[in-house]
Design a protein around this motif. Structure first.
Motif, mmCIF file in Angstrom:
data_model
loop_
_atom_site.group_PDB
_atom_site.id
_atom_site.type_symbol
_atom_site.label_atom_id
_atom_site.label_comp_id
_atom_site.label_asym_id
_atom_site.label_seq_id
_atom_site.Cartn_x
_atom_site.Cartn_y
_atom_site.Cartn_z
ATOM 1 N N ASP A 25 -95.736 -85.888 -117.316
ATOM 2 C CA ASP A 25 -95.468 -87.231 -117.830
ATOM 3 C C ASP A 25 -94.000 -87.388 -118.206
ATOM 4 O O ASP A 25 -93.384 -88.427 -117.947
ATOM 5 N N GLU A 26 -93.435 -86.356 -118.822
ATOM 6 C CA GLU A 26 -92.023 -86.392 -119.199
ATOM 7 C C GLU A 26 -91.141 -86.504 -117.952
ATOM 8 O O GLU A 26 -90.175 -87.273 -117.923
ATOM 9 N N LEU A 27 -91.484 -85.719 -116.941
ATOM 10 C CA LEU A 27 -90.729 -85.774 -115.688
ATOM 11 C C LEU A 27 -90.832 -87.155 -115.065
ATOM 12 O O LEU A 27 -89.828 -87.724 -114.612
ATOM 13 N N PHE A 28 -92.036 -87.706 -115.037
ATOM 14 C CA PHE A 28 -92.248 -89.013 -114.414
ATOM 15 C C PHE A 28 -91.427 -90.090 -115.117
ATOM 16 O O PHE A 28 -90.882 -90.986 -114.471
ATOM 17 N N THR A 29 -91.288 -89.979 -116.419
ATOM 18 C CA THR A 29 -90.515 -90.955 -117.185
ATOM 19 C C THR A 29 -89.044 -90.937 -116.780
ATOM 20 O O THR A 29 -88.437 -91.988 -116.532
ATOM 21 N N VAL A 30 -88.464 -89.746 -116.694
ATOM 22 C CA VAL A 30 -87.031 -89.667 -116.374
ATOM 23 C C VAL A 30 -86.777 -90.007 -114.901
ATOM 24 O O VAL A 30 -85.755 -90.618 -114.562
ATOM 25 N N VAL A 31 -87.697 -89.625 -114.022
ATOM 26 C CA VAL A 31 -87.533 -89.957 -112.606
ATOM 27 C C VAL A 31 -87.663 -91.459 -112.394
ATOM 28 O O VAL A 31 -86.928 -92.058 -111.603
ATOM 29 N N SER A 32 -88.587 -92.084 -113.110
ATOM 30 C CA SER A 32 -88.741 -93.540 -113.009
ATOM 31 C C SER A 32 -87.479 -94.258 -113.461
ATOM 32 O O SER A 32 -87.061 -95.244 -112.844
ATOM 33 N N ALA A 33 -86.864 -93.763 -114.527
ATOM 34 C CA ALA A 33 -85.619 -94.365 -115.004
ATOM 35 C C ALA A 33 -84.503 -94.194 -113.971
ATOM 36 O O ALA A 33 -83.706 -95.107 -113.746
ATOM 37 N N ALA A 34 -84.463 -93.023 -113.346
ATOM 38 C CA ALA A 34 -83.453 -92.785 -112.312
ATOM 39 C C ALA A 34 -83.665 -93.725 -111.129
ATOM 40 O O ALA A 34 -82.706 -94.266 -110.556
ATOM 41 N N GLN A 35 -84.920 -93.937 -110.759
ATOM 42 C CA GLN A 35 -85.205 -94.821 -109.627
ATOM 43 C C GLN A 35 -84.825 -96.266 -109.933
ATOM 44 O O GLN A 35 -84.323 -96.989 -109.066
ATOM 45 N N ALA A 36 -85.051 -96.694 -111.169
ATOM 46 C CA ALA A 36 -84.679 -98.060 -111.543
ATOM 47 C C ALA A 36 -83.171 -98.273 -111.388
ATOM 48 O O ALA A 36 -82.723 -99.345 -110.959
ATOM 49 N N GLU A 37 -82.400 -97.259 -111.718
ATOM 50 C CA GLU A 37 -80.946 -97.335 -111.523
ATOM 51 C C GLU A 37 -80.594 -97.302 -110.038
ATOM 52 O O GLU A 37 -79.769 -98.091 -109.559
#
Length: 234
Positions: A13-25
């Protein structure tokens, strides 16, 4: 690179959160920037095609090094040349006569489940088409091939970040399992899995791969266009 060690639902879940933020950028990047990242990542992993082939054979005990080198070349050099000129960002087609514009948008976070049979070349292909389409991707390697798959992803990630990509645009599960693969491909924001699955019953509606693995797979001409939401504006 994600600083944590992903081996549980909580760390996933922690990984998914940071990857999702990276994708939004990353979704805001221009075609020019994306193409530069795609090129840098392709070149970097192609340069590592031989050591990655050796590592794959040694870790899995499967295959022939020379054959793995050829597959790695396909997953990097060929994929780059095949898709380098493809428009994947924003307006990709305009028909002034009929007043139609086609706009390409990324899907979001993609789940990639990697087989033990092609643990490096498959990861190359999936990483690169995700980068080309402004998607992020999280991998679940096969337990028998996790080191060579993660090494492949790390090489691509480092090259992509050096070329300007967000730091966590690619992620992976460090200790893969069927349970964690199931959680990954069923994340609400994840658009599907690319690659072999441990169990097709876990697969959501979108499952992309380079071969034919049954009714849940799209086996023909899988490429970047399958990872885009294309809207027609009139």
């Amino acid at each position: 690179e994600f600083p944590g060690f992903v081996n549980s639902p909580e760390t996933l879940d922690e990984l998914f959160t940071v990857v999702s933020a990276a994708q939004a950028e990353y979704a805001t990047f221009s075609q020019e920037k994306v193409d530069a990242i795609f090129r840098a990542a392709s070149l970097a992993v192609n340069m590592a095609r031989i050591p990655l082939a050796i590592q794959a054979v040694e870790e899995t005990g499967m295959g022939v090094i020379e054959d793995k080198v050829i597959k790695n070349s396909f997953g990097s050099e060929y994929i780059y040349n095949a898709f380098k000129d493809l428009k994947t960002c924003g307006e990709i087609e305009r028909d002034d006569v009929n007043g139609i514009v086609r706009v390409a948008e990324p899907m979001g976070v993609i789940a990639g489940v990697i087989p033990t049979t092609n643990p490096t070349s498959t990861a190359m292909f999936k990483c690169l088409i995700a980068l080309k389409t402004r998607n992020a991707i999280i991998f679940s390697p096969h337990p028998r091939a996790k080191e060579c798959t993660i090494n492949t992803c790390r090489i691509i990630l480092e090259a992509a970040v050096k070329a300007g990509a967000p730091e966590n645009i690619i992620g992976w599960i460090d200790e893969p399992s069927i349970a964690l693969s199931g959680l990954l491909i069923n994340q609400p924001s994840s658009q599907g899995a690319i690659g072999d699955l441990y169990n097709f019953k876990m697969a959501p509606s979108l499952t992309l791969g380079c071969g034919s693995w049954g009714l849940n797979s799209v086996s023909a001409n899988v490429g970047p266009m399958h990872l885009l939401n294309i809207k027609t504006v009139t």
